[in-house]
Design a protein around this motif. Structure first.
Motif, PDB file in Angstrom:
ATOM      1  N   GLU A   1      39.163  43.896  37.604  1.00 17.69           N
ATOM      2  CA  GLU A   1      39.137  43.771  38.920  1.00 17.69           C
ATOM      3  C   GLU A   1      37.604  43.102  39.324  1.00 17.69           C
ATOM      4  O   GLU A   1      37.640  42.479  40.380  1.00 17.69           O
ATOM      5  CB  GLU A   1      39.053  44.927  39.565  1.00 17.69           C
ATOM      6  CG  GLU A   1      40.774  45.668  39.451  1.00 17.69           C
ATOM      7  CD  GLU A   1      40.888  47.056  39.687  1.00 17.69           C
ATOM      8  OE1 GLU A   1      39.827  47.760  40.422  1.00 17.69           O
ATOM      9  OE2 GLU A   1      41.837  47.686  39.151  1.00 17.69           O
ATOM     10  N   ALA A   2      36.679  43.427  38.623  1.00 19.03           N
ATOM     11  CA  ALA A   2      35.426  42.649  39.039  1.00 19.03           C
ATOM     12  C   ALA A   2      35.309  41.250  38.588  1.00 19.03           C
ATOM     13  O   ALA A   2      34.277  40.668  39.162  1.00 19.03           O
ATOM     14  CB  ALA A   2      34.255  43.561  38.492  1.00 19.03           C
ATOM     15  N   GLY A   3      36.404  40.837  37.720  1.00 16.79           N
ATOM     16  CA  GLY A   3      36.052  39.466  37.277  1.00 16.79           C
ATOM     17  C   GLY A   3      34.985  39.234  36.384  1.00 16.79           C
ATOM     18  O   GLY A   3      34.458  37.898  35.938  1.00 16.79           O
ATOM     19  N   THR A   4      34.338  40.312  35.411  1.00 18.57           N
ATOM     20  CA  THR A   4      33.516  40.206  34.569  1.00 18.57           C
ATOM     21  C   THR A   4      33.915  40.051  33.145  1.00 18.57           C
ATOM     22  O   THR A   4      33.133  39.696  32.306  1.00 18.57           O
ATOM     23  CB  THR A   4      32.467  41.477  34.592  1.00 18.57           C
ATOM     24  OG1 THR A   4      33.223  42.478  34.546  1.00 18.57           O
ATOM     25  CG2 THR A   4      31.656  41.457  35.861  1.00 18.57           C
ATOM     26  N   GLY A   5      35.342  40.233  32.711  1.00 18.44           N
ATOM     27  CA  GLY A   5      35.703  40.041  31.379  1.00 18.44           C
ATOM     28  C   GLY A   5      37.264  40.236  31.716  1.00 18.44           C
ATOM     29  O   GLY A   5      37.781  40.991  32.495  1.00 18.44           O
ATOM     30  N   LEU A   6      37.921  40.428  30.407  1.00 17.74           N
ATOM     31  CA  LEU A   6      39.277  40.234  30.160  1.00 17.74           C
ATOM     32  C   LEU A   6      39.643  41.190  29.167  1.00 17.74           C
ATOM     33  O   LEU A   6      40.828  42.143  29.272  1.00 17.74           O
ATOM     34  CB  LEU A   6      40.278  39.060  30.227  1.00 17.74           C
ATOM     35  CG  LEU A   6      40.099  38.160  31.382  1.00 17.74           C
ATOM     36  CD1 LEU A   6      40.401  36.673  30.785  1.00 17.74           C
ATOM     37  CD2 LEU A   6      41.043  38.643  32.458  1.00 17.74           C
ATOM     38  N   GLY A   7      38.801  41.119  27.941  1.00 19.42           N
ATOM     39  CA  GLY A   7      39.409  41.993  26.831  1.00 19.42           C
ATOM     40  C   GLY A   7      38.304  42.580  26.065  1.00 19.42           C
ATOM     41  O   GLY A   7      38.567  43.065  25.016  1.00 19.42           O
ATOM     42  N   ASP A   8      36.986  42.519  26.505  1.00 23.84           N
ATOM     43  CA  ASP A   8      35.831  42.907  25.800  1.00 23.84           C
ATOM     44  C   ASP A   8      36.087  44.340  25.278  1.00 23.84           C
ATOM     45  O   ASP A   8      35.677  44.771  24.179  1.00 23.84           O
ATOM     46  CB  ASP A   8      34.451  42.742  26.194  1.00 23.84           C
ATOM     47  CG  ASP A   8      34.183  40.988  26.498  1.00 23.84           C
ATOM     48  OD1 ASP A   8      34.491  40.394  25.270  1.00 23.84           O
ATOM     49  OD2 ASP A   8      33.686  40.780  27.229  1.00 23.84           O
ATOM     50  N   VAL A   9      36.620  45.211  26.166  1.00 21.89           N
ATOM     51  CA  VAL A   9      36.706  46.546  25.877  1.00 21.89           C
ATOM     52  C   VAL A   9      37.507  46.802  25.090  1.00 21.89           C
ATOM     53  O   VAL A   9      37.320  47.829  24.001  1.00 21.89           O
ATOM     54  CB  VAL A   9      36.765  47.447  27.317  1.00 21.89           C
ATOM     55  CG1 VAL A   9      35.728  47.259  28.034  1.00 21.89           C
ATOM     56  CG2 VAL A   9      38.242  46.960  27.889  1.00 21.89           C
ATOM     57  N   VAL A  10      38.712  46.097  24.601  1.00 19.55           N
ATOM     58  CA  VAL A  10      39.388  46.221  23.702  1.00 19.55           C
ATOM     59  C   VAL A  10      38.861  46.041  22.271  1.00 19.55           C
ATOM     60  O   VAL A  10      38.931  46.970  21.370  1.00 19.55           O
ATOM     61  CB  VAL A  10      40.787  45.438  24.007  1.00 19.55           C
ATOM     62  CG1 VAL A  10      41.708  45.654  22.631  1.00 19.55           C
ATOM     63  CG2 VAL A  10      41.627  45.703  25.024  1.00 19.55           C
TER      64      VAL A  10
END
Length: 282
Positions: free
Chosen positions: A130-139
């Motif tokens: 939602e913030a547009g700061t990333g897509l999958g780093d947290v995974v």
């Protein structure tokens, strides 16, 4: 007042492909990560205060994580968040992701929301998207080591690849705004062509050496390489670009040698062990 503290490694993406609600790719987690402390107390009105390395920040991704947790509780809370990291923000080290994930883990304890690991992860992931700061780093940051995303895509699981080399040396030139890249259709097309090719190759042969080779292929074919990074790649073998930043990374068994070489090209350098632990409560 309830206190909670959590840690998440930071993450370098070597290559990736973009999907509607996430991504897939491969990268390496750095032990030099993010430590997040949360103080939460019930109050008449909701108050949110976020600091990064002692400095007050708006921190949109972290703010979104907090809002998602507050929607799950019936009372108002005053929440103070302190993020601490030595990793620079905006240079392709997944710092917003490690902030979001460590915050999600700490808030789950502080607010006693009793969420599952999957729910904690999903909140951090959605806040990043939602913030547009990333897509999958947290995974990736829930785990350790060198990682490759597994099908079905977008990846929600990753495989850990063993490496005899235990260090990563990064050289920083300039930040790149992730949002500007991942929401641009022209960039997206080129990224996905290169990224899906690299994913196919790494899943055929999941080794640390092949991860580096495919990262180099992606850097040269995705249209994301900066001239500063290309210069370093020409002169320091097995060096690639961290996505998304004008940042080089080298996986090595001899960090002091790489650091010495890198000093010829940039002033800002980070040496870190490859992470031995994923995100967790402290």
């Amino acid at each position: 007042m309830t206190n909670a503290k959590a840690y998440s490694p930071t993450h370098i993406t070597g290559f990736f492909a973009i999907y509607e609600n996430g991504s897939t790719g491969a990268g390496v987690n750095l032990q030099e990560g993010m430590i997040t402390t949360v103080n939460a107390k019930k109050s008449k009105t909701t108050k949110i205060k976020i600091k990064i390395n002692g400095k007050k920040e708006h921190a949109e991704t972290s703010r979104k994580v907090i809002e998602k947790y507050l929607a799950k509780v019936s009372e108002n809370y005053s929440i103070q968040v302190n993020h601490k990291t030595k990793a620079p923000i905006g240079y392709g080290l997944g710092v917003s992701g490690s902030g979001a994930l460590s915050l999600s883990i700490a808030l789950n304890k502080a607010l006693k929301t009793n969420l599952t690991k999957a729910q904690i992860l999903e909140i951090a992931k959605q806040a990043e998207i939602e913030a547009g700061t990333g897509l999958g780093d947290v995974v990736a940051e829930q785990l350790h080591g060198i990682l490759v995303g597994l099908p079905p895509f977008p990846s929600t699981k990753a495989k850990i690849i063993k490496s005899k080399k235990k260090f990563v040396v990064c050289g920083f030139f300039a930040p790149i705004k992730t949002k500007d890249i991942i929401r641009d259709e022209t960039h997206k097309k080129k990224i996905n062509e290169a990224g899906l090719y690299c994913m196919e190759k790494i899943l055929e042969n999941p080794t640390a050496e092949n991860f580096v080779d495919q990262s180099i292929h992606f850097t040269l074919n995705s249209g994301l390489a900066t001239k500063e990074v290309l210069k370093v790649m020409e002169n320091i073998p097995k060096t690639s670009q961290s996505m998304l930043g004008s940042t080089t990374f080298t996986i090595t068994g001899n960090p002091s040698k790489v650091k010495k070489e890198l000093k010829k090209y940039c002033k800002k350098i980070l040496v870190s062990k490859i992470a031995e632990h994923g995100a967790r409560l402290l």
